[in-house]
Write a protein that holds these residues in place. Structure first.
Motif, short mmCIF file in Angstrom:
data_model
loop_
_atom_site.label_atom_id
_atom_site.label_comp_id
_atom_site.label_asym_id
_atom_site.label_seq_id
_atom_site.Cartn_x
_atom_site.Cartn_y
_atom_site.Cartn_z
N ALA A 16 0.81 -1.21 -0.10
CA ALA A 16 0.09 0.12 0.01
C ALA A 16 0.90 1.15 -0.09
O ALA A 16 0.59 2.22 -0.60
CB ALA A 16 -1.07 0.12 1.30
N GLU A 17 1.97 1.33 0.71
CA GLU A 17 2.92 2.40 0.93
C GLU A 17 3.44 2.69 -0.55
O GLU A 17 3.63 3.81 -0.88
CB GLU A 17 3.91 2.20 1.93
N ALA A 18 4.00 1.64 -1.31
CA ALA A 18 4.47 1.66 -2.46
C ALA A 18 3.52 2.17 -3.43
O ALA A 18 3.94 3.15 -4.40
CB ALA A 18 4.95 0.40 -2.88
N LEU A 19 2.23 1.57 -3.42
CA LEU A 19 1.27 2.01 -4.51
C LEU A 19 1.15 3.70 -4.22
O LEU A 19 0.77 4.36 -5.22
CB LEU A 19 0.25 1.31 -4.25
N THR A 20 0.93 3.99 -2.91
CA THR A 20 0.57 5.44 -2.56
C THR A 20 1.66 6.35 -2.86
O THR A 20 1.51 7.23 -3.73
CB THR A 20 0.48 5.55 -1.34
N ALA A 32 -6.72 3.44 -10.90
CA ALA A 32 -7.88 2.74 -10.51
C ALA A 32 -7.60 1.49 -9.80
O ALA A 32 -8.17 1.04 -8.71
CB ALA A 32 -8.64 2.54 -11.78
N ALA A 33 -6.57 0.58 -10.38
CA ALA A 33 -6.17 -0.61 -9.75
C ALA A 33 -5.50 -0.25 -8.57
O ALA A 33 -5.78 -1.13 -7.59
CB ALA A 33 -5.40 -1.57 -10.77
N ALA A 34 -4.73 0.53 -8.46
CA ALA A 34 -3.93 0.80 -7.24
C ALA A 34 -4.93 1.47 -6.10
O ALA A 34 -4.78 0.88 -5.10
CB ALA A 34 -2.70 1.94 -7.34
N ARG A 35 -5.72 2.23 -6.42
CA ARG A 35 -6.77 2.65 -5.63
C ARG A 35 -7.55 1.61 -4.83
O ARG A 35 -7.72 1.58 -3.82
CB ARG A 35 -7.38 3.82 -6.07
#
Length: 306
Positions: A16-20, A32-35
């Motif tokens: 989650a931290e990396a995607l943020t 959209a996928a990351a969210r």
């Protein structure tokens, strides 16, 4: 962290931290996928990639590309980081809740619909409270108490939430005002905001442009901004000085604001607690005046809304 690091996140939290971190630079489909992964970690371990893609309204390959973008060989490697969500039963009574929901689903019709809503609301409440950091909420409360003026902003579906928070909090705190007032635009009511003031802004998907325009005005004027929103990827989360996140997921066409209401009620309780006896005395005086004016049918208890 990205595909150039040569390493992949080691836990769901790190995913989650990396995607943020990379979110602002991702193309729309990957955003959209990351969210969806960030906001629905439990489902990542439970649902297939195709099912998640349908809920996120993207092609399944978006999840593969996203996983590779933050260092994984493929999506299944990313999914492995979320296995703990499958075995966690630390909420107390989760098994009984699950059986009850299964029974409602088996009954079909309205019972199944009620079960879907109950599951969504319960999950939102659970995740909403688990996401809150008491230290952050204490800092927000102190900033509210120290500000010269506190503006509470919400438009659209967030208007009633903001107004309810102001309506209750104003019993103890006279330096709060709702935005927008009747007949105004949000920026009209923030014409004199400055660095001594604080803006509490609420917006949820799809994020309102009037709210963001008001937030940016407040930031330019030097005011502190507290954002209450549904995702770390929302534009409000990127602009605010302090962020309180609260999920609004629902199987229906509308958002569920039950968890947001619970968060605002908790924030109000913390405010009164940190303000001490002076705040309690104001609440008592507020209700006493109403009782003596004949507004109440019954003599209110301390803290009753009226």
């Amino acid at each position: 962290m990205n595909q150039n690091d040569g390493s992949a996140p080691l836990s769901a939290k790190q995913v989650a931290e990396a995607l943020t971190e990379v979110f602002p630079d991702l193309p729309p489909a990957l955003q959209a996928a990351a969210r969806y992964i960030i906001d629905n970690p439990r489902e990542v371990g439970l649902q297939s990639m195709r099912s998640l893609a349908g809920k996120a309204s993207v092609h399944p390959n978006a999840f593969v590309r996203l996983a590779r973008h933050i260092g994984f060989e493929g999506y299944e490697d990313l999914r492995e980081r979320f296995r703990d969500f499958l075995v966690s039963d630390d909420l107390g009574g989760f098994g009984d809740r699950a059986r009850w929901l299964q029974q409602l689903a088996a009954m079909g019709g309205s019972s199944a619909l009620l079960g879907e809503m109950a599951e969504a609301v319960a999950d939102n409440l659970e995740r909403g409270f688990l996401r809150q950091d008491p230290k952050v909420m204490e800092a927000v409360c102190d900033a509210i108490l120290e500000a010269r003026m506190v503006y509470v902003l919400g438009v659209g579906s967030a208007y009633s939430l903001a107004h309810q928070f102001w309506y209750v909090a104003r019993m103890a705190f006279g330096h709060m005002t709702p935005v927008p007032r009747e007949g105004s635009q949000p920026i009209d009511d923030l014409a004199y905001i400055d660095g001594q003031d604080l803006l509490i802004a609420l917006t949820f998907q799809p994020y309102r442009s009037e709210t963001m325009a008001a937030v940016r005005l407040a930031k330019r004027r030097g005011a502190r901004v507290v954002g209450i929103t549904d995702s770390i990827t929302s534009p409000l989360a990127r602009e605010a000085d302090d962020i309180l996140l609260c999920p609004t997921s629902t199987p229906q066409f509308f958002q569920s604001h039950a968890a947001v209401t619970a968060l605002l009620e908790s924030l109000t309780a913390l405010l009164v607690g940190r303000a001490g006896e002076e705040a309690r005395a104001r609440i008592e005086a507020f209700h006493r005046e109403r009782w003596e004016a004949g507004i109440y049918e019954e003599n209110p208890k301390l803290g009753a809304l009226g």
